[in-house]
Design a protein around this motif. Structure first.
Motif: not given
Length: 193
Positions: A91-111
């Motif tokens: 929920n916290r990750v989604r909330a932070v993503f929701e507010e963004s326009t630039t997102l650079h990320g590493i994701n260890p697993h498909y979710n």
């Protein structure tokens, strides 16, 4: 393997501070205060262990280009899942993503929980999404019938990179240097935004 004199000095100091107590049989036990303090240090120990594991991957992503400064973790908030809030991290990750326009990320697993919000970020004007994920996890995304790559707008600036090894943590650098770090240490997940 410490000398007896060092051991005695340290135990005496712990007893003087009220963290331990010498018993009649000359053994020492933690006091209630000592047990409380140890419990407070354990989450920090877990975080430090996870951060130690990051050293294997310093060249796997362009942290310099993304403006990631490890010292910013020093005053970060730490969020972990709990029985009464099992989705606190997601929920916290989604909330932070929701507010963004630039997102650079590493994701260890498909979710799949992050796909729709990532599509919404990519749909914003002047947005940019760059992701890195292990190859075997990208294979899972391809096999997921509910995953629709065409949901990303055709003109969106979206790039997915594939890493051949495993990744033990998640890292997102968002907008003007906001950093979200997630790790999983011995089954205990935590998020440091």
């Amino acid at each position: 393997d410490v000398p007896q004199s060092t051991l005695n000095r340290n135990l005496t100091k712990l007893a003087e501070e009220g963290w331990a107590r010498e018993r009649t049989d000359r053994t020492y036990r933690l006091t209630a205060l000592g047990e409380f303090l140890i419990e407070q240090f354990r989450p920090m120990e877990d975080v430090m262990t996870v951060i130690g594991r990051l050293t294997e991957y310093p060249d796997s992503f362009p942290v310099g280009e993304w403006g990631f400064d490890v010292s910013r973790l020093a005053d970060a908030d730490y969020i972990s899942a709990a029985p009464n809030e099992p989705y606190a991290i997601i929920n916290r990750v989604r909330a932070v993503f929701e507010e963004s326009t630039t997102l650079h990320g590493i994701n260890p697993h498909y979710n799949p929980a992050y796909i729709d919000v990532t599509v919404r970020v990519a749909s914003k004007p002047d947005s940019e999404v760059v992701g890195l994920t292990p190859a075997h996890q990208m294979d899972l995304a391809v096999q997921d019938e509910s995953f629709d790559a065409s949901a990303f707008p055709e003109d969106a600036d979206v790039e997915f990179r594939v890493w051949e090894g495993d990744i033990d943590y998640g890292l997102a650098v968002i907008d003007e240097g906001k950093v979200l770090f997630t790790g999983d240490h011995d089954g205990v997940s935590g998020s440091v935004p």
